[in-house]
Design a protein around this motif. Sequence first.
Motif, PDB file in Angstrom:
ATOM      1  N   UNK A   1       0.837  -1.201   0.000  1.00 23.58           N
ATOM      2  CA  UNK A   1       0.000   0.000   0.000  1.00 23.58           C
ATOM      3  C   UNK A   1       0.871   1.250   0.000  1.00 23.58           C
ATOM      4  N   UNK A   2       1.939   1.239   0.787  1.00 23.09           N
ATOM      5  CA  UNK A   2       2.835   2.404   0.822  1.00 23.09           C
ATOM      6  C   UNK A   2       3.412   2.714  -0.547  1.00 23.09           C
ATOM      7  N   UNK A   3       3.649   1.668  -1.352  1.00 22.00           N
ATOM      8  CA  UNK A   3       4.174   1.894  -2.698  1.00 22.00           C
ATOM      9  C   UNK A   3       3.122   2.507  -3.620  1.00 22.00           C
ATOM     10  N   UNK A   4       1.843   2.275  -3.315  1.00 19.52           N
ATOM     11  CA  UNK A   4       0.762   2.768  -4.183  1.00 19.52           C
ATOM     12  C   UNK A   4       0.220   4.119  -3.739  1.00 19.52           C
ATOM     13  N   UNK A   5       0.610   4.567  -2.542  1.00 18.40           N
ATOM     14  CA  UNK A   5       0.063   5.801  -1.968  1.00 18.40           C
ATOM     15  C   UNK A   5       1.198   6.733  -1.584  1.00 18.40           C
ATOM     16  N   UNK A   6       1.065   8.015  -1.948  1.00 10.81           N
ATOM     17  CA  UNK A   6       2.096   8.989  -1.609  1.00 10.81           C
ATOM     18  C   UNK A   6       1.498  10.383  -1.559  1.00 10.81           C
ATOM     19  N   UNK A   7       2.121  11.251  -0.773  1.00  9.08           N
ATOM     20  CA  UNK A   7       1.754  12.663  -0.743  1.00  9.08           C
ATOM     21  C   UNK A   7       2.850  13.439  -1.449  1.00  9.08           C
ATOM     22  N   UNK A   8       2.465  14.158  -2.501  1.00 11.35           N
ATOM     23  CA  UNK A   8       3.418  14.904  -3.317  1.00 11.35           C
ATOM     24  C   UNK A   8       2.938  16.351  -3.435  1.00 11.35           C
ATOM     25  N   UNK A   9       3.713  17.282  -2.878  1.00  9.32           N
ATOM     26  CA  UNK A   9       3.346  18.708  -2.929  1.00  9.32           C
ATOM     27  C   UNK A   9       1.922  18.941  -2.434  1.00  9.32           C
ATOM     28  N   UNK A  10       1.585  18.348  -1.300  1.00  9.13           N
ATOM     29  CA  UNK A  10       0.265  18.471  -0.666  1.00  9.13           C
ATOM     30  C   UNK A  10      -0.844  17.728  -1.408  1.00  9.13           C
ATOM     31  N   UNK A  11      -0.530  17.080  -2.519  1.00 10.12           N
ATOM     32  CA  UNK A  11      -1.529  16.285  -3.244  1.00 10.12           C
ATOM     33  C   UNK A  11      -1.387  14.819  -2.838  1.00 10.12           C
ATOM     34  N   UNK A  12      -2.519  14.149  -2.690  1.00 14.84           N
ATOM     35  CA  UNK A  12      -2.528  12.722  -2.376  1.00 14.84           C
ATOM     36  C   UNK A  12      -2.626  11.940  -3.682  1.00 14.84           C
ATOM     37  N   UNK A  13      -1.656  11.060  -3.899  1.00 16.59           N
ATOM     38  CA  UNK A  13      -1.613  10.273  -5.136  1.00 16.59           C
ATOM     39  C   UNK A  13      -1.838   8.809  -4.768  1.00 16.59           C
ATOM     40  N   UNK A  14      -2.908   8.224  -5.309  1.00 18.50           N
ATOM     41  CA  UNK A  14      -3.247   6.827  -5.048  1.00 18.50           C
ATOM     42  C   UNK A  14      -3.278   6.077  -6.376  1.00 18.50           C
ATOM     43  N   UNK A  15      -2.332   5.172  -6.552  1.00 16.75           N
ATOM     44  CA  UNK A  15      -2.249   4.380  -7.789  1.00 16.75           C
ATOM     45  C   UNK A  15      -2.295   5.271  -9.023  1.00 16.75           C
ATOM     46  N   UNK A  16      -1.583   6.395  -8.961  1.00 20.45           N
ATOM     47  CA  UNK A  16      -1.494   7.301 -10.099  1.00 20.45           C
ATOM     48  C   UNK A  16      -2.588   8.343 -10.172  1.00 20.45           C
ATOM     49  N   UNK A  17      -3.639   8.214  -9.363  1.00 21.47           N
ATOM     50  CA  UNK A  17      -4.740   9.178  -9.348  1.00 21.47           C
ATOM     51  C   UNK A  17      -4.425  10.278  -8.334  1.00 21.47           C
ATOM     52  N   UNK A  18      -4.498  11.528  -8.745  1.00 19.00           N
ATOM     53  CA  UNK A  18      -4.074  12.656  -7.922  1.00 19.00           C
ATOM     54  C   UNK A  18      -5.285  13.397  -7.341  1.00 19.00           C
ATOM     55  N   UNK A  19      -5.229  13.682  -6.039  1.00 17.18           N
ATOM     56  CA  UNK A  19      -6.278  14.428  -5.358  1.00 17.18           C
ATOM     57  C   UNK A  19      -5.632  15.616  -4.651  1.00 17.18           C
ATOM     58  N   UNK A  20      -6.161  16.812  -4.918  1.00 20.84           N
ATOM     59  CA  UNK A  20      -5.601  18.014  -4.330  1.00 20.84           C
ATOM     60  C   UNK A  20      -6.166  18.242  -2.930  1.00 20.84           C
TER      61      UNK A  20
ATOM     62  N   UNK B   1      -6.807  20.920  -1.364  1.00 20.07           N
ATOM     63  CA  UNK B   1      -7.825  21.975  -1.317  1.00 20.07           C
ATOM     64  C   UNK B   1      -9.196  21.491  -1.773  1.00 20.07           C
ATOM     65  N   UNK B   2      -9.260  20.311  -2.394  1.00 18.58           N
ATOM     66  CA  UNK B   2     -10.523  19.820  -2.951  1.00 18.58           C
ATOM     67  C   UNK B   2     -11.128  18.676  -2.154  1.00 18.58           C
ATOM     68  N   UNK B   3     -10.456  18.236  -1.071  1.00 13.23           N
ATOM     69  CA  UNK B   3     -10.928  17.086  -0.294  1.00 13.23           C
ATOM     70  C   UNK B   3     -11.046  17.471   1.175  1.00 13.23           C
ATOM     71  N   UNK B   4     -12.232  17.262   1.741  1.00 14.81           N
ATOM     72  CA  UNK B   4     -12.444  17.561   3.163  1.00 14.81           C
ATOM     73  C   UNK B   4     -12.057  16.390   4.063  1.00 14.81           C
ATOM     74  N   UNK B   5     -12.462  15.180   3.682  1.00 12.79           N
ATOM     75  CA  UNK B   5     -12.229  13.994   4.509  1.00 12.79           C
ATOM     76  C   UNK B   5     -11.719  12.846   3.653  1.00 12.79           C
ATOM     77  N   UNK B   6     -10.921  11.980   4.268  1.00 11.83           N
ATOM     78  CA  UNK B   6     -10.507  10.726   3.648  1.00 11.83           C
ATOM     79  C   UNK B   6     -10.983   9.601   4.563  1.00 11.83           C
ATOM     80  N   UNK B   7     -11.952   8.841   4.088  1.00 12.23           N
ATOM     81  CA  UNK B   7     -12.510   7.741   4.873  1.00 12.23           C
ATOM     82  C   UNK B   7     -12.029   6.422   4.281  1.00 12.23           C
ATOM     83  N   UNK B   8     -11.347   5.621   5.103  1.00 12.02           N
ATOM     84  CA  UNK B   8     -10.831   4.326   4.668  1.00 12.02           C
ATOM     85  C   UNK B   8     -11.711   3.227   5.251  1.00 12.02           C
ATOM     86  N   UNK B   9     -12.242   2.365   4.398  1.00 12.99           N
ATOM     87  CA  UNK B   9     -13.019   1.214   4.847  1.00 12.99           C
ATOM     88  C   UNK B   9     -12.492  -0.023   4.141  1.00 12.99           C
TER      89      UNK B   9
END
Length: 226
Positions: A44-63, A65-73
């Motif tokens: 999972x650590x290899x697939x998830x990273x924070x880059x310049x305040x953006x969360x990158x999950x399996x190549x998908x980037x989330x800023x 400023x655009x996300x209030x909560x991250x819920x993991x289930x």
Amino acid sequence: MPRPVTTGVNPVGKNGRNGYLSVREDAIRIWRAGVDSVNSSQAVSRAVAVQDDALVIAGQRFELSEVNRVEVVGAGKAGAGMAAGFEQALDGTPWFDRLSGWVNVPSDCVRSLKKIHIHPGRPPGVNEPTEDVIVGTNEIVRRVQSLGSRDLCVVLLSGGASALLCSPVEGVSLEDKLQLTRMLAASGAPIQELNLVRTQLSNVKGGRLALRCSSGHMMTLVISDV
């Protein structure tokens, strides 16, 4: 005259070690390297990273400023390790304060994490859902339904998830579902047919968990044991 047979193993290796002991130690190191390469936390650590305040999950980037909560289930025998890997990837970043979650695992896999609750769903070695699994699944459903359009839902799935994520449809009890599954298994039904039946009797399988999720984005990370 017969030629001597060589084994390719020196009786005495480097630093005076017995050659056979050296081969055994090398084999153990190779085995450990193989196990480490499929470690759920590291995967999972290899697939998830924070880059310049953006969360990158399996190549998908989330800023941020655009996300209030991250819920993991999630659910599965590797669920605790996967959740730990996700926390580690976000720890020390602004994303960590927005993180929460709930993952169902076998009772012998429970561990304490900072942000994600690890729920004991069933006893070890019992590959069937229990009332504790239903309690945990209902909490997962409640959490994903509480999310909004600016929230991100991350689903962690691994082997054993079918028995650790269970919410029978209305009119079907847990005992009904267990008896039907046991009967089909005893009659020789392959796993594909078992899963098809279980999906039809579930509120969460077959994409129904995603239908209940109200978040703006959903990402799923899967570790397959096939």
